[in-house]
Scaffold this motif. Structure first.
Motif, short mmCIF file in Angstrom:
data_model
loop_
_atom_site.label_atom_id
_atom_site.label_comp_id
_atom_site.label_asym_id
_atom_site.label_seq_id
_atom_site.Cartn_x
_atom_site.Cartn_y
_atom_site.Cartn_z
N THR A 243 0.83 -1.20 0.00
CA THR A 243 0.00 0.00 0.00
C THR A 243 0.86 1.25 0.00
O THR A 243 0.60 2.22 -0.75
CB THR A 243 -0.92 0.01 1.24
OG1 THR A 243 -1.70 -1.18 1.24
CG2 THR A 243 -1.83 1.22 1.22
N VAL A 244 1.91 1.25 0.86
CA VAL A 244 2.77 2.42 0.97
C VAL A 244 3.54 2.65 -0.34
O VAL A 244 3.67 3.79 -0.80
CB VAL A 244 3.75 2.27 2.15
CG1 VAL A 244 4.79 3.39 2.14
CG2 VAL A 244 2.99 2.28 3.47
N LYS A 245 4.01 1.57 -0.95
CA LYS A 245 4.75 1.71 -2.22
C LYS A 245 3.87 2.33 -3.29
O LYS A 245 4.30 3.23 -4.02
CB LYS A 245 5.26 0.35 -2.68
CG LYS A 245 6.07 0.43 -3.97
CD LYS A 245 6.62 -0.94 -4.38
CE LYS A 245 7.46 -0.82 -5.66
NZ LYS A 245 8.03 -2.14 -6.06
N GLU A 246 2.62 1.87 -3.38
CA GLU A 246 1.71 2.42 -4.39
C GLU A 246 1.47 3.91 -4.16
O GLU A 246 1.49 4.71 -5.10
CB GLU A 246 0.38 1.66 -4.33
CG GLU A 246 -0.63 2.12 -5.36
CD GLU A 246 -1.95 1.37 -5.27
OE1 GLU A 246 -2.91 1.81 -5.93
OE2 GLU A 246 -2.02 0.37 -4.52
N LEU A 247 1.27 4.29 -2.89
CA LEU A 247 1.02 5.69 -2.58
C LEU A 247 2.24 6.55 -2.87
O LEU A 247 2.13 7.64 -3.46
CB LEU A 247 0.60 5.84 -1.12
CG LEU A 247 0.37 7.27 -0.64
CD1 LEU A 247 -0.74 7.94 -1.44
CD2 LEU A 247 0.05 7.30 0.84
N LEU A 248 3.42 6.08 -2.47
CA LEU A 248 4.64 6.86 -2.70
C LEU A 248 4.91 7.03 -4.19
O LEU A 248 5.27 8.11 -4.64
CB LEU A 248 5.83 6.19 -2.02
CG LEU A 248 5.83 6.19 -0.48
CD1 LEU A 248 7.07 5.46 0.06
CD2 LEU A 248 5.78 7.60 0.07
N CYS A 249 4.74 5.96 -4.96
CA CYS A 249 4.98 6.05 -6.42
C CYS A 249 4.00 7.01 -7.07
O CYS A 249 4.38 7.80 -7.95
CB CYS A 249 4.89 4.66 -7.06
SG CYS A 249 6.26 3.57 -6.64
N ARG A 250 2.74 6.95 -6.64
CA ARG A 250 1.73 7.85 -7.21
C ARG A 250 2.04 9.30 -6.84
O ARG A 250 1.88 10.21 -7.65
CB ARG A 250 0.35 7.44 -6.70
CG ARG A 250 -0.79 8.14 -7.42
CD ARG A 250 -2.13 7.48 -7.14
NE ARG A 250 -2.50 7.54 -5.74
CZ ARG A 250 -2.63 6.48 -4.94
NH1 ARG A 250 -2.40 5.26 -5.42
NH2 ARG A 250 -2.97 6.62 -3.68
N SER A 251 2.52 9.50 -5.61
CA SER A 251 2.83 10.86 -5.17
C SER A 251 4.07 11.40 -5.87
O SER A 251 4.15 12.61 -6.15
CB SER A 251 3.05 10.88 -3.65
OG SER A 251 1.88 10.45 -2.98
N MET A 252 5.02 10.55 -6.18
CA MET A 252 6.23 10.99 -6.88
C MET A 252 5.91 11.46 -8.30
O MET A 252 6.63 12.27 -8.87
CB MET A 252 7.26 9.86 -6.92
CG MET A 252 7.90 9.58 -5.55
SD MET A 252 8.74 7.98 -5.46
CE MET A 252 10.04 8.21 -6.68
N GLU A 253 4.80 10.96 -8.85
CA GLU A 253 4.41 11.38 -10.21
C GLU A 253 4.00 12.84 -10.26
O GLU A 253 3.91 13.43 -11.34
CB GLU A 253 3.26 10.50 -10.71
CG GLU A 253 3.67 9.06 -10.98
CD GLU A 253 2.49 8.17 -11.34
OE1 GLU A 253 1.35 8.70 -11.40
OE2 GLU A 253 2.69 6.96 -11.55
N GLU A 254 3.74 13.46 -9.09
CA GLU A 254 3.40 14.89 -9.06
C GLU A 254 4.57 15.77 -9.49
O GLU A 254 4.39 16.97 -9.70
CB GLU A 254 2.97 15.29 -7.64
CG GLU A 254 1.71 14.60 -7.15
CD GLU A 254 0.49 14.96 -7.98
OE1 GLU A 254 0.41 16.11 -8.46
OE2 GLU A 254 -0.37 14.07 -8.17
N TYR A 255 5.75 15.20 -9.62
CA TYR A 255 6.94 15.98 -9.96
C TYR A 255 7.44 15.70 -11.37
O TYR A 255 8.53 16.11 -11.73
CB TYR A 255 8.05 15.71 -8.93
CG TYR A 255 7.66 16.18 -7.55
CD1 TYR A 255 7.82 17.51 -7.18
CD2 TYR A 255 7.08 15.30 -6.64
CE1 TYR A 255 7.43 17.95 -5.92
CE2 TYR A 255 6.69 15.73 -5.38
CZ TYR A 255 6.86 17.06 -5.03
OH TYR A 255 6.46 17.50 -3.79
N VAL A 256 6.63 14.98 -12.18
CA VAL A 256 7.02 14.74 -13.56
C VAL A 256 6.31 15.73 -14.47
O VAL A 256 5.36 16.40 -14.06
CB VAL A 256 6.71 13.28 -13.99
CG1 VAL A 256 7.44 12.30 -13.09
CG2 VAL A 256 5.21 13.01 -13.99
N GLN A 257 6.73 15.80 -15.71
CA GLN A 257 6.19 16.77 -16.66
C GLN A 257 4.69 16.57 -16.85
O GLN A 257 4.18 15.46 -16.87
CB GLN A 257 6.91 16.62 -18.00
CG GLN A 257 6.51 17.65 -19.04
CD GLN A 257 7.50 17.73 -20.18
OE1 GLN A 257 8.67 17.99 -19.97
NE2 GLN A 257 7.01 17.48 -21.38
#
Length: 587
Positions: A290-304
């Motif tokens: 669950t944490v991995k999915e949330l962190l990966c989704r949140s990291m996408e906020e910094y892509v183009q």
């Protein structure tokens, strides 16, 4: 309030000599975070915070800001946040900010400090941009990624106060607003060229400080440190277990300890995948997926970003990303991008949820927005039939529901979520895609019926004042017993200031009227409360209610494609109400 990544901005500012470069900005495009700018300009200009908004003084500050840019041949492009996206992932952050705003508003109401923007500040800011012909766009949701993408496309700097821009890899850097000396325009010796001194942050400098750290690790740093999207208690488990390298202990305060410690720790990894695996190894096995999915989704906020704002600025067309587009009519999307519809409208459309912002009002009484509930119910009635087209799996799984909306509002000194019914409107108003096709008379009739005003009453009123007068009629009919004649008189004087200012600056008017308008305008400008004057909370509350009525009257008028002319908010002088708010009845 601009938040971003906890502790990061103060950390990089404490290391200003290492992370920032002094620049002389001129002859360039610049992408401006509009939300950050209007907050900074209002709060840093010593403008009134307790009396409902000093909009005309704010207008002057905004004009001077852009005049400084124009003098240095800096071409501004302002990008404004829109509403929330369909995930509503920032709801908890928005609720926390709403609670903080209530506490600050209460502090201001009893003579303390705090920072609460006046209710109509966004609308005033947009009107000033329009008058100055400054290019601007309103994004469909949060603007950060769109700002980054546009700045890199045009290879120009970003101006903001959001620490998220310390994480984006910006080709021409990030200029924080507190180091942007727009009031201190300098000339280049021997030329007529002028520049604005500024400090510019470059990501390379931060990465070099931590041993040529891989830039792609920084989005993981942002979500681990805590930003507007992620605030997981389980992250505290990781932070308590990981051993930060030596050097973190000498940083200033707990937040800097976390920032420096995380950056030092992450710098040892080659890439985000390796670092993320190490993070997950510190967590209980049952939580890792669950944490991995949330962190990966949140990291996408910094892509183009997917959107291409340059298309809007060059051709007037801005296609919103498929991940956001809930199938709204094209005219609605166009109006949102042009700032002709508020984020309040998109939140109501996409989420069936709105947030009602607190003013400096009487916290012991029902919040000032209650008075405008009937207007909002009509707005919701116009929007409700567009909602089945909104793609939301959670809604699809539910049985048919009555047309209701939720409103996050103040109750005492906290927040609550209230359920509000939409008004059922005639069938010819039920198709949002065809709302603009209704006749002017039909749209005007709905607006005036909502405000409970007859057309004949508005016939003698100047066009620019028709909507404020109609809203004031609604306010008088719905206000509580504390509304007195002198409140209405003060309000009407405030409405006259804009026309008086125009007359006072007109040579033709001076010749005809002998300077009478100029004399009256100067006299009204002197109606100010001396420092330390006690705020009469009940009177302040009455005027907060009026602003709520005007705000929702504006939004309904915009949704109906302005059957009444939009009033000029930039010269509404709230200071003329001060004698009413001081506690004495100055009639």
């Amino acid at each position: 309030m601009i938040m971003g990544i906890r502790g990061l901005m103060s950390f990089v500012e404490d290391h200003s000599n290492e992370f920032f470069t002094d620049v002389k900005l001129r002859d360039t495009k610049i992408i401006i975070d509009g939300y950050a700018l209007f907050h900074r300009l209002y709060f840093s200009s010593n403008l009134e915070l307790r009396y409902g908004g000093d909009y005309d003084s704010f207008t002057d500050v905004v004009q001077k800001f852009f005049e400084s840019l124009f003098a240095c041949k800096i071409c501004p492009y302002v990008v404004l946040d829109g509403g929330c996206d369909i995930s509503d992932k920032k709801l908890n952050t928005l609720k926390d900010r709403a609670r903080e705003k209530i506490q600050m508003a209460h502090s201001l109401s009893v003579g303390g400090g705090g920072y609460v923007c006046p209710l109509l500040i966004r609308e005033v800011f947009i009107q000033v941009l329009t008058k100055l012909q400054v290019c601007f766009v309103q994004c469909f949701s949060e603007a950060d990624r769109d700002i980054m993408t546009l700045a890199n496309h045009w290879n120009c700097p970003v101006l903001s106060s959001d620490s998220d821009f310390c994480i984006f890899d910006l080709k021409s850097g990030f200029c924080p607003l507190n180091g942007f000396q727009w009031r201190n325009v300098n000339a280049i010796k021997g030329t007529r060229d002028r520049y604005i001194p500024a400090k510019c942050f470059f990501l390379d400098a931060l990465c070099c400080h931590f041993g040529i750290m891989n830039k792609t690790l920084l989005p993981l740093f942002a979500v681990l440190c805590g930003n507007d999207h992620v605030n997981l208690p389980v992250m505290e488990t990781f932070l308590s277990k990981v051993r930060f390298p030596l050097g973190a202990a000498n940083s200033k305060g707990r937040r800097h300890h976390r920032v420096l410690g995380l950056l030092n720790w992450l710098s040892r990894f080659a890439d985000p995948t390796e670092a993320l695996d190490s993070v997950l190894n510190h967590l209980p096995k049952k939580r890792r997926g669950t944490v991995k999915e949330l962190l990966c989704r949140s990291m996408e906020e910094y892509v183009q970003a997917q959107g291409r704002l340059q298309d809007f600025f060059q051709h007037g067309a801005y296609t919103c990303p498929d991940t956001w587009n809930p199938g709204l009519p094209p005219w609605v999307l166009a109006a949102l991008a042009r700032g002709q519809l508020s984020p309040f409208i998109s939140d109501a459309l996409v989420l069936r949820r709105t947030i009602l912002h607190t003013q400096v009002e009487n916290m012991q009484r029902p919040n000032a927005h209650r008075i405008s509930l009937p207007i909002r119910q009509v707005i919701y009635g116009l929007l409700v039939n567009a909602l089945p087209h909104v793609r939301n799996v959670a809604w699809d799984a539910l049985p048919p529901q009555p047309p209701t909306f939720s409103e996050v509002e103040r109750i005492n000194k906290n927040i609550k979520t209230s359920i509000v019914n939409a008004v059922e409107l005639p069938k010819d108003h039920s198709d949002l895609s065809k709302l603009t096709e209704l006749s002017l008379a039909s749209r005007q009739m709905l607006l005036l019926e909502t405000l409970k005003v007859k057309q004949s009453l508005l016939d003698p009123v100047p066009a620019a004042l028709k909507l404020p007068v109609a809203v004031s009629c609604y306010w008088v009919q719905h206000a509580e017993a504390t509304l007195k004649l002198h409140h209405l008189q003060a309000l009407l004087l405030g409405m006259l200031l804009g026309p008086l200012r125009a007359m006072a600056s007109s040579p033709e008017e001076k010749a005809v009227r002998g300077g009478g308008a100029e004399t009256l305008y100067a006299e009204l400008q002197r109606v100010k409360a001396p420092p330390g004057t006690r705020l009469d909370l009940d009177t302040a509350h009455v005027f907060c209610q009026w602003q709520c009525c005007l705000q929702m009257g504006l939004y309904l008028n915009q949704l109906l494609s302005t059957p009444l002319p939009e009033p000029d908010l930039t010269r509404k002088k709230q200071l003329t109400r001060r004698k009413s708010i001081q506690g004495g009845e100055d009639r």
